[in-house]
Design a protein around this motif. Structure first.
Motif, PDB file in Angstrom:
ATOM      1  N   ASP A 500      -9.491 -14.022   3.095  1.00 47.03           N
ATOM      2  CA  ASP A 500      -9.828 -13.178   4.194  1.00 47.03           C
ATOM      3  C   ASP A 500      -8.855 -11.914   3.794  1.00 47.03           C
ATOM      4  OD1 ASP A 500      -7.747 -15.258   5.359  1.00 47.03           O
ATOM      5  OD2 ASP A 500      -7.440 -13.091   6.333  1.00 47.03           O
ATOM      6  N   PRO A 501      -9.494 -10.725   4.392  1.00 47.27           N
ATOM      7  CA  PRO A 501      -8.630  -9.336   3.900  1.00 47.27           C
ATOM      8  C   PRO A 501      -7.085  -9.388   4.371  1.00 47.27           C
ATOM      9  CG  PRO A 501     -10.742  -8.916   4.915  1.00 47.27           C
ATOM     10  CD  PRO A 501     -10.532 -10.514   5.170  1.00 47.27           C
ATOM     11  N   ALA A 502      -6.762  -9.966   5.733  1.00 51.39           N
ATOM     12  CA  ALA A 502      -5.569 -10.162   6.433  1.00 51.39           C
ATOM     13  C   ALA A 502      -4.717 -11.110   5.347  1.00 51.39           C
ATOM     14  CB  ALA A 502      -5.561 -10.987   7.755  1.00 51.39           C
ATOM     15  N   THR A 503      -5.036 -12.064   4.947  1.00 50.39           N
ATOM     16  CA  THR A 503      -4.224 -13.028   3.878  1.00 50.39           C
ATOM     17  C   THR A 503      -4.236 -12.462   2.732  1.00 50.39           C
ATOM     18  OG1 THR A 503      -5.051 -14.873   5.090  1.00 50.39           O
ATOM     19  CG2 THR A 503      -4.172 -15.528   3.062  1.00 50.39           C
ATOM     20  N   ARG A 504      -5.106 -11.702   2.289  1.00 54.50           N
ATOM     21  CA  ARG A 504      -5.067 -10.902   0.765  1.00 54.50           C
ATOM     22  C   ARG A 504      -3.930  -9.875   1.053  1.00 54.50           C
ATOM     23  NH1 ARG A 504     -10.614 -11.184   0.692  1.00 54.50           N
ATOM     24  NH2 ARG A 504     -10.741  -8.474   1.080  1.00 54.50           N
ATOM     25  N   LEU A 505      -3.832  -9.155   2.151  1.00 55.09           N
ATOM     26  CA  LEU A 505      -2.773  -8.201   2.181  1.00 55.09           C
ATOM     27  C   LEU A 505      -1.642  -8.680   2.221  1.00 55.09           C
ATOM     28  CD1 LEU A 505      -2.100  -5.321   2.993  1.00 55.09           C
ATOM     29  CD2 LEU A 505      -2.444  -5.729   5.140  1.00 55.09           C
ATOM     30  N   GLU A 506      -1.148  -9.821   2.726  1.00 56.49           N
ATOM     31  CA  GLU A 506       0.191 -10.324   2.876  1.00 56.49           C
ATOM     32  C   GLU A 506       0.473 -11.018   1.613  1.00 56.49           C
ATOM     33  OE1 GLU A 506      -0.620 -11.929   7.446  1.00 56.49           O
ATOM     34  OE2 GLU A 506      -0.405 -13.472   5.768  1.00 56.49           O
ATOM     35  N   ARG A 507      -0.467 -11.716   0.795  1.00 57.83           N
ATOM     36  CA  ARG A 507      -0.286 -12.128  -0.519  1.00 57.83           C
ATOM     37  C   ARG A 507       0.186 -10.898  -1.543  1.00 57.83           C
ATOM     38  NH1 ARG A 507      -5.333 -13.380  -3.544  1.00 57.83           N
ATOM     39  NH2 ARG A 507      -5.078 -11.224  -3.783  1.00 57.83           N
ATOM     40  N   ASP A 508      -0.661  -9.958  -1.405  1.00 62.28           N
ATOM     41  CA  ASP A 508      -0.271  -8.479  -2.302  1.00 62.28           C
ATOM     42  C   ASP A 508       0.933  -8.172  -2.037  1.00 62.28           C
ATOM     43  OD1 ASP A 508      -2.951  -9.262  -3.502  1.00 62.28           O
ATOM     44  OD2 ASP A 508      -3.860  -7.608  -2.586  1.00 62.28           O
ATOM     45  N   ALA A 509       1.276  -8.139  -0.581  1.00 67.93           N
ATOM     46  CA  ALA A 509       2.400  -7.364  -0.315  1.00 67.93           C
ATOM     47  C   ALA A 509       3.730  -8.300  -0.733  1.00 67.93           C
ATOM     48  CB  ALA A 509       2.578  -7.015   1.305  1.00 67.93           C
ATOM     49  N   ALA A 610       0.924  -0.659   3.809  1.00 65.57           N
ATOM     50  CA  ALA A 610      -0.409  -1.264   4.668  1.00 65.57           C
ATOM     51  C   ALA A 610       0.224  -2.241   5.428  1.00 65.57           C
ATOM     52  CB  ALA A 610      -1.322  -1.443   3.683  1.00 65.57           C
ATOM     53  N   LEU A 611       1.007  -3.224   4.708  1.00 68.00           N
ATOM     54  CA  LEU A 611       1.423  -4.261   5.738  1.00 68.00           C
ATOM     55  C   LEU A 611       2.312  -3.708   6.970  1.00 68.00           C
ATOM     56  CD1 LEU A 611       1.620  -7.562   5.982  1.00 68.00           C
ATOM     57  CD2 LEU A 611       3.829  -7.238   4.719  1.00 68.00           C
ATOM     58  N   VAL A 612       3.115  -2.905   6.718  1.00 68.16           N
ATOM     59  CA  VAL A 612       3.998  -2.629   7.734  1.00 68.16           C
ATOM     60  C   VAL A 612       3.236  -1.579   8.622  1.00 68.16           C
ATOM     61  CG1 VAL A 612       6.097  -0.804   8.436  1.00 68.16           C
ATOM     62  CG2 VAL A 612       6.019  -2.300   6.248  1.00 68.16           C
ATOM     63  N   ASP A 613       2.119  -0.951   8.323  1.00 62.53           N
ATOM     64  CA  ASP A 613       1.289  -0.220   8.982  1.00 62.53           C
ATOM     65  C   ASP A 613       0.604  -1.148  10.151  1.00 62.53           C
ATOM     66  OD1 ASP A 613      -0.026   2.118  10.112  1.00 62.53           O
ATOM     67  OD2 ASP A 613      -1.616   2.104   8.727  1.00 62.53           O
ATOM     68  N   ARG A 614       0.096  -2.168   9.627  1.00 66.25           N
ATOM     69  CA  ARG A 614      -0.578  -3.317  10.398  1.00 66.25           C
ATOM     70  C   ARG A 614       0.504  -3.651  11.674  1.00 66.25           C
ATOM     71  NH1 ARG A 614      -2.404  -9.164   8.095  1.00 66.25           N
ATOM     72  NH2 ARG A 614      -0.272  -9.484   8.376  1.00 66.25           N
ATOM     73  N   GLU A 615       1.700  -4.119  11.209  1.00 66.43           N
ATOM     74  CA  GLU A 615       2.665  -4.437  12.129  1.00 66.43           C
ATOM     75  C   GLU A 615       2.725  -3.329  13.149  1.00 66.43           C
ATOM     76  OE1 GLU A 615       3.941  -7.324  12.895  1.00 66.43           O
ATOM     77  OE2 GLU A 615       5.593  -6.742  14.171  1.00 66.43           O
ATOM     78  N   LEU A 616       2.901  -2.045  12.726  1.00 65.99           N
ATOM     79  CA  LEU A 616       3.132  -0.953  13.731  1.00 65.99           C
ATOM     80  C   LEU A 616       1.927  -0.918  14.615  1.00 65.99           C
ATOM     81  CD1 LEU A 616       4.824   1.641  11.307  1.00 65.99           C
ATOM     82  CD2 LEU A 616       6.138   0.181  13.022  1.00 65.99           C
ATOM     83  N   LEU A 617       0.675  -1.212  14.345  1.00 67.66           N
ATOM     84  CA  LEU A 617      -0.321  -1.258  15.002  1.00 67.66           C
ATOM     85  C   LEU A 617      -0.314  -2.345  15.948  1.00 67.66           C
ATOM     86  CD1 LEU A 617      -3.174   0.125  15.643  1.00 67.66           C
ATOM     87  CD2 LEU A 617      -4.249  -1.521  13.732  1.00 67.66           C
ATOM     88  N   ARG A 618       0.005  -3.435  15.631  1.00 66.96           N
ATOM     89  CA  ARG A 618       0.227  -4.437  16.479  1.00 66.96           C
ATOM     90  C   ARG A 618       1.062  -4.065  17.712  1.00 66.96           C
ATOM     91  NH1 ARG A 618       3.726  -8.104  18.195  1.00 66.96           N
ATOM     92  NH2 ARG A 618       5.053  -7.419  16.324  1.00 66.96           N
ATOM     93  N   GLN A 619       2.448  -3.589  17.054  1.00 61.76           N
ATOM     94  CA  GLN A 619       3.323  -3.178  18.177  1.00 61.76           C
ATOM     95  C   GLN A 619       2.808  -2.157  19.028  1.00 61.76           C
ATOM     96  OE1 GLN A 619       7.186  -2.125  16.429  1.00 61.76           O
ATOM     97  NE2 GLN A 619       7.170  -3.778  14.960  1.00 61.76           N
ATOM     98  N   LYS A 620       2.149  -1.077  18.536  1.00 56.59           N
ATOM     99  CA  LYS A 620       1.511  -0.421  19.467  1.00 56.59           C
ATOM    100  C   LYS A 620       0.743  -0.818  20.391  1.00 56.59           C
ATOM    101  CE  LYS A 620      -1.630   3.913  19.085  1.00 56.59           C
ATOM    102  NZ  LYS A 620      -2.373   4.962  18.462  1.00 56.59           N
TER     103      LYS A 620
END
Length: 658
Positions: A500-509, A610-620
């Protein structure tokens, strides 16, 4: 108590039982030639039949999953009963009198059959009376909680008439004696003789794992009923509340298939969960969740491999918090992972289904919180974390909880989470956890203990202490989980990660951070390892990178080196538990899409960003939720949250280069 069943009786019962009739109650069998039948295997999912039965030999075998055995084996596997229970069940089916090694027939077995028959007759009586005019109050109670007539039928709900002896007279007419009714817990003894135990109440049948009714739970409905809100069958020869779980007869197959069980607090909660699609829900019967319940559940879960899940749901009030802490006290008795689910506004599953629908009940279970995280947060809530003294005392209280985690793969992650919750340095928390581990080893050790409290022996732990059973963190890890004591371990692999896209992002990061930490940069690297991961296996790798990176805070890097220089593959491999070394090494050699140095730097910074941006979005989103819940009159809090939102948005724009 009756001894062991005579072997000659065991063989006689099996010879008189047609295995095709027993299996045919669970599997649709068709002829597969002379003396053979086949169907879809009940032990694994398949589309074409590979499950074969040979009635003449009294044997079955699945060529797909390898399951095989005789009729006793089938009942043990399918209904999760013991060998003795399987023999007694089949003997009762054909009317065969068993003899035991003490030399005579088991009177106890005959009495048990009579008590079960009395309970079954009572269950039928209660169901029939639910349709009477007198039971309008019971039907209204069910309707107000979202249960129709079909739901009542599915769960066998009935009504006990407000009468002194209506049930007693009915069962006497069926041939049962007053002594048998008293032994079954259906009547009580008073000055005027025996009388019905349940009167003017809604009644739920409590069944054992095989589906036989062993007792009842009755809910008060009438204002002039001075009894307790819920009245259960007393302890009898067939009903032991510490061993019975309501709904297990309905949930057992889905529990065994999914390796998940959801523990709720009441009969209506079980009904609501099943009707909402959570068909693995069960509940205790008027007692706390205890050791004997765990024994029963472990047998149904197949709780030996550590791949299962036990989800406890509790009310959000103080009583629910206490119940959660009691459950945590028994957590170590499971090999499966344990979780806690608390509904919004403290609603129980029944009320949640009424207020927000079936989907909300399913979401409640899926949005579960790991038991250790829940307990840590509950522990920290007792302290004022705004003061130095409060943080120090909170760390002292929470560090032993982290140290007590059996799975070494989970410990580093929870150490980081505790540091995050407290707002203190990771090194300080790590030292506190190690100190707590040392104190524990100085006592009785961290070896897992069985249901009797005795330590299990296994391979040595990483510190040379007692061996531990290890549990995988998530679904992908479960497929390559470290095996049980004495068996070789298999390494985790990126081949088993979801696509899935979320896991691929974590793997690539992680791949970028492992291979090119200098190109990522120290600031972005630290932000990256601070992000939450959805994939549990990759979260362990992230924690390994974070621990390697933290070396600069607790140790001295080599002269001329930088903080990013501490993030080497060897160092990260040394930080993660042994089974995770393989996936670190795979991520370290996985090709990165790039053509030249400029593109490489842009890529690795982009994917970690992009991984950090996703975390910031979650915090937002969390802050927006807090903003909605904050009273406008609380101007200071409202303004602080708004400032936080502005800062997050500015950081997101900086990452994107806006």
């Amino acid at each position: 108590m009756a001894g062991r069943i005579r072997q000659s009786d065991v063989e006689e019962v099996k010879a008189r039982t047609n295995i095709a009739d027993i299996i045919g109650e669970h599997v649709s069998l068709k002829s597969a030639g002379v003396g053979s039948m086949k169907g879809l295997c009940p032990f694994h999912d398949e589309r074409s039949p590979s499950f074969h039965v040979t009635p003449q030999r009294g044997f079955y075998h699945c060529f797909g999953c390898g399951e095989s055995g005789d009729v006793y084996t089938f009942l043990q596997r399918m209904d999760h009963v013991t060998f003795t229970e399987a023999v007694e069940r089949l003997a009762g089916r054909i009317g065969f009198e068993l003899h035991y090694e003490d030399g005579g027939p088991a009177a106890e077995h005959g009495n048990r059959a009579r008590l079960l028959a009395a309970n079954q007759a009572a269950a039928e009586f209660f169901v029939e009376r639910l349709g009477s005019p007198e039971a309008e109050v019971g039907r209204r109670f069910l309707g107000e909680r979202g249960f129709d007539a079909e739901a009542a039928r599915r769960f066998g709900v009935g009504f006990a008439p407000k009468s002194w002896d209506a049930l007693t007279n009915h069962l006497r007419g069926r041939g049962f004696t007053s002594e048998e009714l008293a032994a079954a817990g259906l009547v009580s003894q008073g000055d005027r003789g025996v009388y019905d135990r349940f009167r003017g109440r809604l009644v739920w049948p409590i069944r054992d794992v095989t589906g036989q009714t062993v007792g009842f739970g009755a809910r008060r409905l009438l204002e002039d009923d001075n009894g307790p809100k819920y009245l259960n069958t007393p302890e009898t020869a067939i009903y032991h509340k510490a061993q019975v779980l309501y709904g297990l007869d309905l949930a057992k197959r889905d529990i065994a298939k999914s390796h998940r069980v959801v523990v709720v607090e009441g009969y209506t909660d079980v009904m609501a969960c099943h009707l909402a699609g959570v068909t693995t829900a069960i509940a205790t019967c008027g007692t706390s969740f205890g050791v004997d319940h765990i024994k029963v559940l472990r047998r149904v879960l197949g709780d030996d491999s550590g791949v299962g899940e036990v989800v406890f749901t509790f009310d959000g009030d103080e009583a629910g918090q206490k119940a959660a802490m009691r459950a945590f006290g028994e957590e170590r008795r499971f090999a499966a992972q344990t979780f806690v689910a608390v509904a919004p506004d403290g609603l129980d599953p029944c009320d949640l289904r009424l207020a927000r629908g079936d989907a909300a009940v399913r979401t409640l279970v899926e949005a579960k919180t790991p038991m250790f995280e829940f307990v840590i947060r509950h522990t920290l809530s007792r302290f004022d974390l705004e003061t130095v003294e409060g943080r120090v005392n909170a760390l002292r209280a929470a560090a032993p909880i982290v140290a007590d985690i059996r799975d070494p793969a989970l410990r580093p992650g929870y150490t980081r989470e505790l540091a995050r919750m407290l707002g203190v340095e990771l090194g300080e928390v790590s030292r506190a956890v190690r100190a707590a581990e040392g104190r524990e080893r100085g006592g009785q050790g961290r070896g897992e203990r069985d249901e009797r409290g005795q330590e299990r022996r296994g391979r040595p732990g990483p510190d040379g202490g007692p061996g531990e059973r290890r549990r995988p963190e998530g679904g992908d890890a479960a497929r390559n989980a470290p095996t049980l004591d004495g068996e070789p371990e298999r390494a985790y692999s990126i081949r088993h990660l979801p696509n899935d896209p979320a896991t691929r992002l974590e793997r690539d990061a992680l791949q970028a951070m492992l291979q090119y930490p200098e190109a990522v940069g120290i600031d972005l690297l630290r932000q990256g390892v601070d992000c939450r991961f959805g994939n549990a296996t990759l979260a362990v790798v992230r924690d390994g990178i974070a621990s390697a990176l933290a070396t600069t805070a607790t140790g001295s890097p080599a002269p001329g080196s930088t903080a990013t220089a501490t993030v080497t593959v060897d160092r990260v491999v040394a930080e993660v538990p042994a089974p995770f070394a393989s996936i670190v090494q795979q991520l370290a050699v996985l090709p990165v899409p790039q053509r030249n140095a400029v593109e490489l730097t842009a890529y690795v910074r982009g994917v970690v960003g992009a991984l950090v941006d996703r975390e910031l979005l979650r915090q937002k989103q969390e802050l927006l939720g807090r903003l909605q819940r904050t009273d406008r009159g609380d101007t200071a809090t409202y303004a602080a949250i708004q400032r936080g939102l502005v800062a997050l948005e500015q950081e997101r724009r900086r990452l994107r280069g806006d």
